[in-house]
Structure formats: C-alpha cells, structure tokens
Design a protein around this motif. Structure first.
Motif, short mmCIF file in Angstrom:
data_model
loop_
_atom_site.label_atom_id
_atom_site.label_comp_id
_atom_site.label_asym_id
_atom_site.label_seq_id
_atom_site.Cartn_x
_atom_site.Cartn_y
_atom_site.Cartn_z
N VAL A 16 3.02 12.29 -2.97
CA VAL A 16 4.40 12.00 -3.37
C VAL A 16 4.55 11.97 -4.89
N PRO A 17 3.64 11.30 -5.65
CA PRO A 17 3.78 11.33 -7.11
C PRO A 17 3.75 12.75 -7.67
N ALA A 18 2.87 13.60 -7.13
CA ALA A 18 2.79 14.97 -7.63
C ALA A 18 4.08 15.72 -7.34
N ALA A 19 4.65 15.49 -6.16
CA ALA A 19 5.89 16.17 -5.81
C ALA A 19 7.04 15.70 -6.70
N VAL A 20 7.12 14.39 -6.94
CA VAL A 20 8.17 13.86 -7.80
C VAL A 20 8.01 14.39 -9.22
N GLN A 21 6.76 14.47 -9.68
CA GLN A 21 6.50 14.98 -11.02
C GLN A 21 6.99 16.43 -11.14
N LEU A 33 2.62 -6.97 0.88
CA LEU A 33 4.02 -6.55 0.75
C LEU A 33 4.22 -5.66 -0.49
N ALA A 34 5.19 -4.79 -0.38
CA ALA A 34 5.58 -3.91 -1.47
C ALA A 34 7.05 -3.60 -1.31
N ASP A 35 7.86 -4.15 -2.20
CA ASP A 35 9.31 -3.94 -2.18
C ASP A 35 9.78 -3.71 -3.61
N THR A 36 10.84 -2.95 -3.76
CA THR A 36 11.36 -2.72 -5.11
C THR A 36 12.44 -3.73 -5.48
N PHE A 37 12.74 -4.67 -4.57
CA PHE A 37 13.71 -5.73 -4.85
C PHE A 37 13.08 -7.07 -4.47
N GLU A 91 12.35 2.34 -2.50
CA GLU A 91 12.42 1.39 -1.39
C GLU A 91 12.50 2.14 -0.06
N ILE A 92 13.29 3.21 -0.02
CA ILE A 92 13.40 4.00 1.21
C ILE A 92 12.06 4.61 1.58
N VAL A 93 11.35 5.14 0.58
CA VAL A 93 10.03 5.73 0.84
C VAL A 93 9.06 4.68 1.37
N LEU A 94 9.07 3.49 0.76
CA LEU A 94 8.17 2.42 1.21
C LEU A 94 8.49 2.00 2.64
N LEU A 95 9.77 1.87 2.97
CA LEU A 95 10.16 1.51 4.33
C LEU A 95 9.70 2.56 5.33
N PHE A 96 9.83 3.83 4.96
CA PHE A 96 9.41 4.91 5.84
C PHE A 96 7.91 4.87 6.08
N ALA A 151 6.97 1.97 8.34
CA ALA A 151 7.28 2.28 9.73
C ALA A 151 6.23 3.22 10.31
N TRP A 152 5.76 4.17 9.51
CA TRP A 152 4.73 5.12 9.95
C TRP A 152 3.43 4.37 10.27
N ASP A 153 3.09 3.39 9.41
CA ASP A 153 1.90 2.57 9.66
C ASP A 153 2.03 1.82 10.98
N ARG A 154 3.19 1.22 11.23
CA ARG A 154 3.38 0.44 12.45
C ARG A 154 3.29 1.32 13.69
N LEU A 155 3.89 2.49 13.63
CA LEU A 155 3.83 3.41 14.78
C LEU A 155 2.40 3.88 15.02
N GLY A 156 1.66 4.14 13.95
CA GLY A 156 0.27 4.57 14.09
C GLY A 156 -0.58 3.51 14.74
N LYS A 157 -0.35 2.24 14.40
CA LYS A 157 -1.14 1.15 14.99
C LYS A 157 -0.81 0.95 16.47
N LYS A 158 0.38 1.40 16.86
CA LYS A 158 0.76 1.29 18.27
C LYS A 158 0.26 2.47 19.10
N GLY A 159 -0.43 3.41 18.45
CA GLY A 159 -1.01 4.52 19.18
C GLY A 159 -0.21 5.80 19.16
N ALA A 160 0.87 5.86 18.40
CA ALA A 160 1.67 7.08 18.34
C ALA A 160 0.85 8.20 17.68
N PRO A 161 0.81 9.40 18.26
CA PRO A 161 0.03 10.51 17.69
C PRO A 161 0.73 11.13 16.50
#
Length: 464
Positions: free
Chosen positions: A39-44, A304-308, A438-443, A446-456
């Motif tokens: 993501v940093p490389a893409a933003v750059q 935790l990691a939040d921008t606010f 903040e949107i990127v962090l939330l996404f 959510a990806w981490d939570r889904l992965g821990k629940k076994g989502a492929p």
C-alpha cells in the motif's frame, strides 16, 4: 520537557530495522526479480503521478540493505551507550516472539532464518506465550523468535540520554515551545549571527546556523516546517496495565530455554533463566504485550490502530477483547490504567531523516542526490529526524548518528542522503489522508477477523 508524553511503565522493544520489513522493501525495489507491491508503494506512485516528489529515484536492493545494516550498527551503539553511561532504564535482553495469524509462507519453513531468528511451530508459540493448550489453538499458526531483541523503559532511556548529553556540556531548556522558524534576512546575515531565527512562545529568539527538528509530528506546524507538517498521518495506539497477576501471569522466566531445548530449535539455550520474552503478533492492529518485570507480575498489553482518538471506555473494552482472545483465562482481569497517543506515519511508513531544503539558499549548493562528501552542508542547515511510526528506539539512535555526521561534514559518512533521496517527506493528501487511512485500517481489520474465522481469503498487499 524531556520525554514528554512517554510512559515510564511501558516496555519498549529494542529491535533493528524499520516499520517496513526488509523483504517488503526489497520486493518493491527497482531491481527486484519477483515484483511485489504494498500500500505505501502504491500511494507513493499516486503521489508522484500527481506531481509530488517527481525527482525521487527508485531504490535498489543494495540501498535498503545498506539502510538496514546501519540500523544493526545503531542498535549495538545504543547498547554500548547505555552501558557506558550506566543508564538505569530497565534494559533486559529478553528476546522477542511474534505469533502469526496467517498460514506459513513458502519462505518461512525451517528452524532458523538468515538473521538468527528461530521459526517456531504453533505449539511452541502457545507454550512460550503461556496460552492454554486446549483452547483457541488455531489463533497462531506459527511464530518467530528473535533472541537479539531487548526490552527497555523508553522514558528512563530518554532521560538517561539527556543526562549523558549534559555531561558533555549540552544545555537543555525545557518548557519552551518553538512557534516559528525563519531564515535570517539577507541584510542581517553576519558572521556568528546565525542563518536562522527561532521564535519561542515566551517571546524569545534564538539565532543559529543549524536546526534539527526531532520532535513529534504534532509540534511540526507549518510555521516550523511546511514540508514535514504536510507529510504525516497520525495513528493512535493504546496500552493497558493489568491488575497484579502474580502467579497467574502467563509469561514466565525461563520458558524460552525450556521450549527450545525440548524441541531442539536452537543451541542458544545455555542460560536457564532467560527473561520472559516481549510478545506480539501480526494483526494489522498489532497486539503487543510483555511482563512488567516486577514482583506483581502485571501484563502490559498494547493494541489498536485508529487515525482518530476514541473514548477511553471504548478503548478499554477493545483492549480487553483483544487480550481475552489471546488469553481466555484472563477474561475477568481488570485494567489498572489505560493510556495511549498518536504515532507519526509518513505515507511510505519509513522514517524521515534528512535536510529541509525549503530553508536552503541557492548558494548553499546542497543536493541530496550528490554523493560528494565535500558539499557545503557544514555552513548550516535545517535538519529533521521524525516520523518513526512507533518503531523508533533504534532508528532514532541511527538518525542521531547520521545527522551528527552530516552537520560535522564527516567524509564518507553522509548516509543521511539515502533517506532523503529515496524516502523523502511527501504530501499526504490532507484532509483526505486521515479518513482514507482509517478506511484502509478498518478494511484490513475486517480481513483479519474473516481470516481467523476460516474464510478462504487471499493475502492482502502489505500495509507497511
């Protein structure tokens, strides 16, 4: 004042390198055979396409390897400084263990990495961390133990370094805020008068030839450095101290030695009472915890990691949920204290070390891309070392050495130019950057939570 905002209770992780791992930097290098992107490389790339930092060259593998080598040297130097000045900062050679919630990659198999880190199976990770063997075993798939890392009290270290500086005649003025930094008008520039004028909140002025901006992002306003103030996104992180756990504390001294002996994972097991390691994982919101190293046996738990900034009651609840996921047996443990603050992240998540060329005159003849050590930088300049993204204990020691060599004009020791040339301050897209981050962090959360629940789910690009 010295160490303002630092916690005297938190245990900082002393580890070489930067927020972005070496392999991620190498994957984005211009000469990488197998291109990967983050993501940093893409933003750059987007920032450059918009016309910012067009002259920023692409780095090679050799460049980032040299930068990482410098950080290892800085870690040894910091360790020697602590010993030389007998700084009482609770420095403990505890090692660090990171558990991974993601499946092991192709390049992670084996008992030991090239850098001496030991690759551990899930059972070993759980045993060292003191996690129950019969519950929630699937959280960590594998782990990595780095015996070279240490723990330290960051506030005590900072105060100790300030005391050491004063021994060499350095004068430190506390409770003074810089509100303006300007170049001395041409008509007033005289020998020994100073190239720059610093104004303080007390109405005083300071004249000097060299200025080093090495404070947090919140103090770097446009009146001090527009180049830096427009380069950060704040990321808030929080920490809690549990009530005294005594024997219930899951982290135990000597457990690393016993586990490594039982599983034949290494030979560095002669010390039978190795301190409990610093622990962490690779959630995008990074959980990190350690024993307080006191008779009370508290856990210091951060996450935790939040921008606010959010209400403390909500932070406490989220921290409690994160702690309980790792240690179900501590689900009723109370927090005696919760605290936190913001970290300064540049868009590439790399530290900002270099020279603010906005304050240079044409006659200064300073070029960050110039490899000639004889450039006229010793005549004065505005320098900066900031944006360490929560990974600052060793990189700040590195920055101090690099800028000292820059100001003194030490021949063949001008590696600050690497950071300024390849990872310069860049416009962060304010005001959209904070909301976007903040949107990127939330996404990612959510990806981490889904992965821990076994989502492929496929792996996401590296966030830092």
């Amino acid at each position: 004042c010295i160490g303002n905002g630092a916690s005297g209770r938190a245990k900082g992780l002393v580890v070489p390198g930067f927020q972005v791992p070496l392999e991620n930097l190498q994957g984005n290098s211009v000469d990488s055979e197998e291109k990967s992107w983050s993501v940093p490389a893409a933003v750059q790339s987007v920032v450059s396409a918009l016309g910012f930092n067009k002259s920023c060259p692409q780095y090679t593998k050799a460049v980032v390897e040299e930068m990482y080598d410098l950080s290892y040297t800085a870690m040894d130097r910091l360790r020697n400084i602590v010993k030389m000045y007998d700084i009482d900062c609770d420095w403990i050679e505890s090692g660090a263990l990171e558990g991974s919630i993601h499946p092991m990659g192709d390049g992670d198999e084996g008992g030991e990495d090239d850098d001496g880190c030991k690759i551990l199976a899930a059972a070993q990770v759980n045993e060292i961390m003191g996690r129950p063997s019969d519950r929630n075993q699937t959280l960590y798939k594998w782990g990595e133990y780095d015996p070279s890392c240490a723990g330290v009290n960051p506030l005590a270290l900072t105060i100790g370094l300030a005391d050491a500086a004063e021994q060499w005649g350095v004068k430190i003025y506390e409770h003074v805020k810089v509100v303006m930094l300007e170049k001395t008008p041409q008509s007033e520039q005289q020998p020994k008068r100073g190239k720059y004028v610093i104004s303080t909140d007390q109405g005083r002025t300071i004249l000097c030839d060299h200025v080093v901006l090495c404070t947090g992002a919140s103090a770097l306003t446009n009146n001090v450095s527009r180049r830096l103030s427009d380069s950060f996104v704040p990321v808030y992180t929080w920490m809690a101290a549990t009530e005294p756990l005594h024997e219930r504390c899951p982290l135990k001294n000597g457990i690393v030695d016993r586990v490594l002996l039982e599983h034949n994972a290494g030979n560095d097991t002669n010390k039978k009472d190795h301190p409990a390691p610093m622990c962490g994982d690779d959630h995008i919101s990074l959980n990190y915890w350690r024993m307080n190293n006191k008779d009370e046996g508290r856990l210091l738990f951060g996450s935790l990691a939040d921008t606010f900034s959010l209400p403390k009651w909500l932070i406490s609840r989220r921290l409690s949920n994160a702690l309980t996921e790792i240690y179900p047996q501590l689900n009723r443990v109370k927090f005696d204290n919760v605290w936190g603050g913001s970290l300064a992240f540049a868009i590439n998540a790399m530290p900002l070390i270099g020279r603010d060329t906005d304050y240079d005159d044409i006659r200064d003849n300073v070029n960050a891309h110039d490899t000639d050590d004889k450039i006229s930088i010793t005549k004065g300049g505005v320098w900066y070392a900031t944006g360490f993204a929560g990974h600052g204990i060793v990189p700040t020691a590195l920055a101090g050495s690099l800028l000292a060599n820059a100001i003194l004009g030490v021949p063949n020791q001008q590696q600050w130019q690497l950071f300024q040339a390849y990872f310069p301050p860049s416009w962060n897209g304010y005001p959209f950057s904070r909301i976007g981050a903040e949107i990127v962090l939330l996404f990612y959360n959510a990806w981490d939570r889904l992965g821990k629940k076994g989502a492929p789910l496929p792996p996401l690009p590296k966030l830092w």
